[in-house]
Design an enzyme around this catalytic site. Structure first.
Site, PDB file in Angstrom:
ATOM      1  N   HIS A   1      -5.291  50.196 139.631  1.00 12.90           N
ATOM      2  CA  HIS A   1      -4.793  49.014 140.354  1.00 12.90           C
ATOM      3  C   HIS A   1      -3.610  48.391 139.623  1.00 12.90           C
ATOM      4  O   HIS A   1      -2.593  48.044 140.246  1.00 12.90           O
ATOM      5  CB  HIS A   1      -5.916  47.989 140.507  1.00 12.90           C
ATOM      6  CG  HIS A   1      -5.487  46.700 141.114  1.00 12.90           C
ATOM      7  ND1 HIS A   1      -5.481  46.472 142.473  1.00 12.90           N
ATOM      8  CD2 HIS A   1      -5.028  45.543 140.545  1.00 12.90           C
ATOM      9  CE1 HIS A   1      -5.057  45.245 142.713  1.00 12.90           C
ATOM     10  NE2 HIS A   1      -4.774  44.658 141.560  1.00 12.90           N
ATOM     11  N   GLU A   2      -3.720  48.250 138.314  1.00 12.73           N
ATOM     12  CA  GLU A   2      -2.627  47.658 137.542  1.00 12.73           C
ATOM     13  C   GLU A   2      -1.407  48.573 137.519  1.00 12.73           C
ATOM     14  O   GLU A   2      -0.263  48.094 137.537  1.00 12.73           O
ATOM     15  CB  GLU A   2      -3.093  47.351 136.119  1.00 12.73           C
ATOM     16  CG  GLU A   2      -4.233  46.345 136.035  1.00 12.73           C
ATOM     17  CD  GLU A   2      -3.960  45.059 136.789  1.00 12.73           C
ATOM     18  OE1 GLU A   2      -2.772  44.656 136.897  1.00 12.73           O
ATOM     19  OE2 GLU A   2      -4.915  44.445 137.289  1.00 12.73           O
TER      20      GLU A   2
ATOM     21  N   HIS B   1       0.638  47.872 140.455  1.00 14.93           N
ATOM     22  CA  HIS B   1       1.579  46.764 140.291  1.00 14.93           C
ATOM     23  C   HIS B   1       2.848  47.217 139.576  1.00 14.93           C
ATOM     24  O   HIS B   1       3.961  46.781 139.925  1.00 14.93           O
ATOM     25  CB  HIS B   1       0.920  45.630 139.492  1.00 14.93           C
ATOM     26  CG  HIS B   1      -0.051  44.811 140.281  1.00 14.93           C
ATOM     27  ND1 HIS B   1       0.254  44.276 141.521  1.00 14.93           N
ATOM     28  CD2 HIS B   1      -1.332  44.431 140.005  1.00 14.93           C
ATOM     29  CE1 HIS B   1      -0.790  43.604 141.972  1.00 14.93           C
ATOM     30  NE2 HIS B   1      -1.763  43.692 141.079  1.00 14.93           N
TER      31      HIS B   1
END
Length: 230
Positions: free
Chosen positions: A100-101, A104
């Site tokens: 998920h990071e 980003h």
């Protein structure tokens, strides 16, 4: 009297209940899937490094940051910060959070419009979050309509920020699942766990947005109740 008994506080109850439920879901989902070791055989750090390299992103550092589930991507310093349990972790939960990071970081590299807008708003939102209620209450106490309106406007920026954050987070989660499925060939039963963890995390952002919106409604209600009293 509203300092001692504020009837408008009831407006916040739905947001507070949703926030509590979201935290319970995050902790439950993460605890469950942190016990499931991923068949990929990678630590969070190794996964992050591989995914970044596969995406052609070489200017992002990977660091450990203290705290439980404190993982985040810093678009200013180009740093992917992972909590200790996810930096070293090999579980389905850890790899899902790390992916998920990385999502980003990919948004940043691609100049994803909503992420860029959110980053631009950070200074104004920080000021609005810290000063809006102080200015608003000062305006109520001394009956200064300008300060009342200014407090509401500043807090409106906070609400807007939380609304913009929602699609940014949802997009990062979709990227995470796609990366693990297509690039890493994670098995379907493990992907199910990743989706459950990320869905629970997404609910916390929904709760934050709802709570901020209800706080804005509460400010407007207080302005109507007390703003016309001299």
């Amino acid at each position: 009297m509203f300092f001692f008994f504020d009837p408008t506080f009831i407006i916040l109850i739905p947001g507070l209940l949703l926030a509590l439920w979201a935290q319970i879901r995050v902790q439950t989902a993460y605890a469950r899937y942190s016990q499931v070791r991923s068949s990929l055989g990678l630590t969070g750090y190794e996964l992050a490094k591989r995914l970044l390299e596969n995406a052609g992103i070489y200017n992002v550092k990977i660091e450990v940051v203290s705290g439980f589930l404190s993982d985040h991507y810093d678009p200013v310093k180009k740093v992917l910060r992972l909590s200790p349990q996810n930096f070293k972790g090999t579980s389905v939960a850890s790899l899902g959070v790390v992916a998920h990071e990385v999502g980003h970081a990919m948004q940043d590299a691609e100049k994803y419009p909503l992420l860029a807008l959110r980053n631009m708003m950070v200074p104004a939102v920080a000021m609005g979050s810290n000063l809006s209620w102080f200015i608003f209450l000062f305006g109520l106490i001394f009956y200064t309509p300008f300060l009342i309106r200014l407090g509401i406007i500043l807090f409106s920026l906070v609400v807007l920020f939380t609304l913009i954050t929602l699609p940014v987070e949802f997009n990062a989660s979709r990227r995470a699942v796609k990366l693990l499925e297509t690039s890493m060939l994670m098995p379907e039963y493990e992907l199910k766990g990743v989706k459950e963890v990320l869905s629970a995390a997404a609910l916390t952002y929904v709760a934050s947005s709802l709570t901020a919106f209800l706080q804005l409604l509460r400010m407007i209600a207080l302005a109507g109740l007390f703003g016309d009293r001299r």
